[in-house]
Design a protein around this motif. Structure first.
Motif, PDB file in Angstrom:
ATOM      1  N   ILE A 151     -37.146   8.882  12.235  1.00  0.00           N
ATOM      2  CA  ILE A 151     -37.097   9.860  11.153  1.00  0.00           C
ATOM      3  C   ILE A 151     -36.394   9.204   9.971  1.00  0.00           C
ATOM      4  CG2 ILE A 151     -36.072  12.041  10.398  1.00  0.00           C
ATOM      5  CD1 ILE A 151     -36.286  12.960  13.341  1.00  0.00           C
ATOM      6  N   ALA A 152     -36.934   9.381   8.766  1.00  0.00           N
ATOM      7  CA  ALA A 152     -36.313   8.835   7.558  1.00  0.00           C
ATOM      8  C   ALA A 152     -35.790   9.966   6.680  1.00  0.00           C
ATOM      9  CB  ALA A 152     -37.323   8.001   6.776  1.00  0.00           C
ATOM     10  N   ILE A 153     -34.655   9.708   6.070  1.00  0.00           N
ATOM     11  CA  ILE A 153     -34.114  10.598   5.037  1.00  0.00           C
ATOM     12  C   ILE A 153     -34.168   9.836   3.723  1.00  0.00           C
ATOM     13  CG2 ILE A 153     -32.199  12.051   4.290  1.00  0.00           C
ATOM     14  CD1 ILE A 153     -33.214  12.848   7.031  1.00  0.00           C
ATOM     15  N   ASP A 154     -35.019  10.278   2.816  1.00  0.00           N
ATOM     16  CA  ASP A 154     -35.273   9.635   1.533  1.00  0.00           C
ATOM     17  C   ASP A 154     -35.987   8.297   1.714  1.00  0.00           C
ATOM     18  OD1 ASP A 154     -34.479  11.644  -0.195  1.00  0.00           O
ATOM     19  OD2 ASP A 154     -32.385  11.008  -0.209  1.00  0.00           O
ATOM     20  N   ALA A 155     -36.477   7.752   0.589  1.00  0.00           N
ATOM     21  CA  ALA A 155     -37.353   6.580   0.673  1.00  0.00           C
ATOM     22  C   ALA A 155     -37.008   5.485  -0.324  1.00  0.00           C
ATOM     23  CB  ALA A 155     -38.807   7.016   0.465  1.00  0.00           C
ATOM     24  N   GLY A 156     -35.804   5.520  -0.869  1.00  0.00           N
ATOM     25  CA  GLY A 156     -35.388   4.429  -1.739  1.00  0.00           C
ATOM     26  C   GLY A 156     -36.156   4.346  -3.039  1.00  0.00           C
ATOM     27  N   ASN A 157     -35.920   3.261  -3.747  1.00  0.00           N
ATOM     28  CA  ASN A 157     -36.464   3.104  -5.087  1.00  0.00           C
ATOM     29  C   ASN A 157     -37.862   2.503  -5.119  1.00  0.00           C
ATOM     30  OD1 ASN A 157     -35.868   3.181  -8.050  1.00  0.00           O
ATOM     31  ND2 ASN A 157     -36.265   0.994  -7.850  1.00  0.00           N
ATOM     32  N   SER A 158     -38.179   1.667  -4.110  1.00  0.00           N
ATOM     33  CA  SER A 158     -39.476   0.994  -4.141  1.00  0.00           C
ATOM     34  C   SER A 158     -39.942   0.651  -2.739  1.00  0.00           C
ATOM     35  CB  SER A 158     -39.402  -0.292  -4.976  1.00  0.00           C
ATOM     36  OG  SER A 158     -38.713  -1.307  -4.269  1.00  0.00           O
ATOM     37  N   VAL A 159     -41.253   0.502  -2.604  1.00  0.00           N
ATOM     38  CA  VAL A 159     -41.836   0.110  -1.318  1.00  0.00           C
ATOM     39  C   VAL A 159     -41.301  -1.252  -0.897  1.00  0.00           C
ATOM     40  CG1 VAL A 159     -43.985  -0.494  -0.158  1.00  0.00           C
ATOM     41  CG2 VAL A 159     -43.908   1.499  -1.672  1.00  0.00           C
ATOM     42  N   ALA A 160     -41.227  -2.188  -1.838  1.00  0.00           N
ATOM     43  CA  ALA A 160     -40.761  -3.537  -1.519  1.00  0.00           C
ATOM     44  C   ALA A 160     -39.342  -3.518  -0.954  1.00  0.00           C
ATOM     45  CB  ALA A 160     -40.826  -4.423  -2.755  1.00  0.00           C
ATOM     46  N   ASP A 161     -38.450  -2.726  -1.572  1.00  0.00           N
ATOM     47  CA  ASP A 161     -37.071  -2.631  -1.085  1.00  0.00           C
ATOM     48  C   ASP A 161     -37.039  -2.127   0.349  1.00  0.00           C
ATOM     49  OD1 ASP A 161     -36.051  -3.492  -3.487  1.00  0.00           O
ATOM     50  OD2 ASP A 161     -35.516  -1.489  -4.205  1.00  0.00           O
ATOM     51  N   ILE A 162     -37.783  -1.065   0.619  1.00  0.00           N
ATOM     52  CA  ILE A 162     -37.766  -0.458   1.945  1.00  0.00           C
ATOM     53  C   ILE A 162     -38.361  -1.400   2.984  1.00  0.00           C
ATOM     54  CG2 ILE A 162     -38.690   1.425   3.349  1.00  0.00           C
ATOM     55  CD1 ILE A 162     -36.392   2.264   1.553  1.00  0.00           C
ATOM     56  N   LEU A 163     -39.456  -2.053   2.658  1.00  0.00           N
ATOM     57  CA  LEU A 163     -40.072  -2.970   3.610  1.00  0.00           C
ATOM     58  C   LEU A 163     -39.152  -4.152   3.914  1.00  0.00           C
ATOM     59  CD1 LEU A 163     -43.799  -3.023   2.437  1.00  0.00           C
ATOM     60  CD2 LEU A 163     -42.792  -1.780   4.365  1.00  0.00           C
ATOM     61  N   ASP A 164     -38.491  -4.681   2.896  1.00  0.00           N
ATOM     62  CA  ASP A 164     -37.547  -5.776   3.112  1.00  0.00           C
ATOM     63  C   ASP A 164     -36.411  -5.333   4.034  1.00  0.00           C
ATOM     64  OD1 ASP A 164     -38.998  -7.476   1.523  1.00  0.00           O
ATOM     65  OD2 ASP A 164     -37.677  -7.321  -0.223  1.00  0.00           O
ATOM     66  N   ASP A 165     -35.915  -4.126   3.814  1.00  0.00           N
ATOM     67  CA  ASP A 165     -34.814  -3.627   4.636  1.00  0.00           C
ATOM     68  C   ASP A 165     -35.258  -3.387   6.075  1.00  0.00           C
ATOM     69  OD1 ASP A 165     -33.044  -3.767   2.580  1.00  0.00           O
ATOM     70  OD2 ASP A 165     -33.017  -1.628   2.127  1.00  0.00           O
ATOM     71  N   CYS A 166     -36.476  -2.910   6.259  1.00  0.00           N
ATOM     72  CA  CYS A 166     -36.980  -2.686   7.613  1.00  0.00           C
ATOM     73  C   CYS A 166     -37.088  -4.005   8.379  1.00  0.00           C
ATOM     74  CB  CYS A 166     -38.333  -1.980   7.567  1.00  0.00           C
ATOM     75  SG  CYS A 166     -38.219  -0.211   7.190  1.00  0.00           S
ATOM     76  N   VAL A 167     -37.439  -5.073   7.683  1.00  0.00           N
ATOM     77  CA  VAL A 167     -37.461  -6.396   8.315  1.00  0.00           C
ATOM     78  C   VAL A 167     -36.047  -6.785   8.763  1.00  0.00           C
ATOM     79  CG1 VAL A 167     -37.825  -8.862   7.925  1.00  0.00           C
ATOM     80  CG2 VAL A 167     -39.513  -7.210   7.110  1.00  0.00           C
ATOM     81  N   LYS A 168     -35.072  -6.534   7.911  1.00  0.00           N
ATOM     82  CA  LYS A 168     -33.684  -6.902   8.222  1.00  0.00           C
ATOM     83  C   LYS A 168     -33.160  -6.173   9.449  1.00  0.00           C
ATOM     84  CE  LYS A 168     -32.455  -7.857   3.389  1.00  0.00           C
ATOM     85  NZ  LYS A 168     -31.662  -7.387   2.221  1.00  0.00           N
ATOM     86  N   ILE A 169     -33.527  -4.911   9.617  1.00  0.00           N
ATOM     87  CA  ILE A 169     -33.012  -4.140  10.754  1.00  0.00           C
ATOM     88  C   ILE A 169     -33.980  -4.141  11.930  1.00  0.00           C
ATOM     89  CG2 ILE A 169     -31.614  -2.675   9.242  1.00  0.00           C
ATOM     90  CD1 ILE A 169     -33.693  -0.452   9.664  1.00  0.00           C
ATOM     91  N   GLU A 170     -35.086  -4.867  11.773  1.00  0.00           N
ATOM     92  CA  GLU A 170     -36.083  -5.030  12.830  1.00  0.00           C
ATOM     93  C   GLU A 170     -36.662  -3.693  13.291  1.00  0.00           C
ATOM     94  OE1 GLU A 170     -33.932  -7.327  15.774  1.00  0.00           O
ATOM     95  OE2 GLU A 170     -34.502  -9.194  14.785  1.00  0.00           O
ATOM     96  N   VAL A 171     -37.052  -2.892  12.324  1.00  0.00           N
ATOM     97  CA  VAL A 171     -37.714  -1.611  12.581  1.00  0.00           C
ATOM     98  C   VAL A 171     -39.102  -1.639  11.943  1.00  0.00           C
ATOM     99  CG1 VAL A 171     -37.727   0.851  11.987  1.00  0.00           C
ATOM    100  CG2 VAL A 171     -35.628  -0.222  12.833  1.00  0.00           C
ATOM    101  N   ASP A 172     -40.101  -1.214  12.684  1.00  0.00           N
ATOM    102  CA  ASP A 172     -41.465  -1.146  12.174  1.00  0.00           C
ATOM    103  C   ASP A 172     -41.619   0.133  11.353  1.00  0.00           C
ATOM    104  OD1 ASP A 172     -44.168  -0.980  11.692  1.00  0.00           O
ATOM    105  OD2 ASP A 172     -44.783  -1.207  13.785  1.00  0.00           O
ATOM    106  N   PRO A 173     -41.811   0.039  10.033  1.00  0.00           N
ATOM    107  CA  PRO A 173     -41.915   1.250   9.201  1.00  0.00           C
ATOM    108  C   PRO A 173     -43.109   2.127   9.559  1.00  0.00           C
ATOM    109  CG  PRO A 173     -42.526  -0.694   7.942  1.00  0.00           C
ATOM    110  CD  PRO A 173     -41.943  -1.194   9.226  1.00  0.00           C
ATOM    111  N   ASP A 174     -44.118   1.543  10.208  1.00  0.00           N
ATOM    112  CA  ASP A 174     -45.271   2.341  10.633  1.00  0.00           C
ATOM    113  C   ASP A 174     -44.898   3.347  11.716  1.00  0.00           C
ATOM    114  OD1 ASP A 174     -46.761   0.891   8.865  1.00  0.00           O
ATOM    115  OD2 ASP A 174     -47.906  -0.216  10.372  1.00  0.00           O
ATOM    116  N   LYS A 175     -43.726   3.150  12.340  1.00  0.00           N
ATOM    117  CA  LYS A 175     -43.288   4.045  13.409  1.00  0.00           C
ATOM    118  C   LYS A 175     -42.436   5.203  12.902  1.00  0.00           C
ATOM    119  CE  LYS A 175     -43.600   0.641  17.121  1.00  0.00           C
ATOM    120  NZ  LYS A 175     -42.885  -0.086  18.207  1.00  0.00           N
ATOM    121  N   VAL A 176     -42.281   5.292  11.586  1.00  0.00           N
ATOM    122  CA  VAL A 176     -41.586   6.444  11.001  1.00  0.00           C
ATOM    123  C   VAL A 176     -42.557   7.620  10.993  1.00  0.00           C
ATOM    124  CG1 VAL A 176     -40.490   7.396   8.942  1.00  0.00           C
ATOM    125  CG2 VAL A 176     -40.038   5.023   9.630  1.00  0.00           C
TER     126      VAL A 176
END
Length: 228
Positions: A46-71
């Protein structure tokens, strides 16, 4: 301290760095000046808010090793660009937002929030769940209470998850340990009323998670009388 962090500190913003929040199974996704959050749930996240940009969120998901498609579900506190901009990083998520936060709910390709953020032109309206406030939703084995928190924007929401984690978006600013009205608030009188009500909902043994000002343990604020 980097240049961006120095500027943010100067204006009083202290967003969390990307990563796990304390010992909890919550992840902060930092998008320059604010945080979105991810929590594990049955079947995904579950996500709360989506940040400023797709690129920011995707980069962060890589850092925490979470697949954003699973949100599976995205809960937006409001429609400012820095909270809505990364929405399409979660292409499979049902999107929950206050009905009052939309300027035009009749034409899916023209959705625009009162906070100035815009949905993608090809956004599928079937993904939307429009909230009124007061709902109690069961999502992925978690209980999410929808709390109307107007002031910063007319449809601003806060979300209390499992009675323990209160996500407050831009409902207030933290200043010297006190809760004050966010400087970019549209209706400051209403925002002060919201602050007074939200304090009553602070979880005793949980966390309050803000978008721009980091964490708040419920015993921390001294009062709510100072205005920013």
């Amino acid at each position: 301290m980097g240049a961006i962090d120095a500027v943010l500190k100067l204006v009083g913003m202290q967003p969390l760095k990307t990563g796990k929040v304390e010992h909890e199974k919550i992840f902060a996704l930092r998008s320059v000046a604010n945080d979105a959050f991810l929590m594990p749930a049955k079947g995904g996240y579950i996500a709360i808010d989506a940040g400023n940009s797709v690129a920011d969120i995707l980069d962060d998901c890589v850092k925490i090793e979470v697949d954003p498609d699973k949100v599976t579900d995205l809960f937006l506190t409001h429609g400012d660009r820095d909270h809505l901009g990364g929405l399409e990083a979660f292409p499979n998520a049902r999107v929950h937002i206050a009905r009052r936060e939309l300027k035009d709910a009749a034409e899916a390709d023209r959705f625009e929030s009162v906070g100035g953020g815009r949905f993608p032109v090809d956004f599928d309206a079937e993904r939307l769940d429009l909230l009124e406030g007061g709902e109690c939703l069961e999502v992925g084995g978690r209980t999410i209470e929808v709390i109307s928190a107007p002031g910063h924007t007319v449809g601003h929401m806060a979300y209390l998850v499992d009675g323990k984690y209160l996500f407050t978006g831009d409902a207030f600013k933290l200043k010297g340990g006190k809760l004050v009205v966010h400087p970019a608030t549209r209706d400051k009188a209403q925002a002060q009323k919201t602050i007074d009500e939200l304090v009553k909902r602070f979880p005793e043994d949980g966390l309050v998670l803000t978008a721009h000002f980091g964490l708040l343990h419920p015993e921390e604020p001294e009062d709510t009388g100072e205005r920013g």
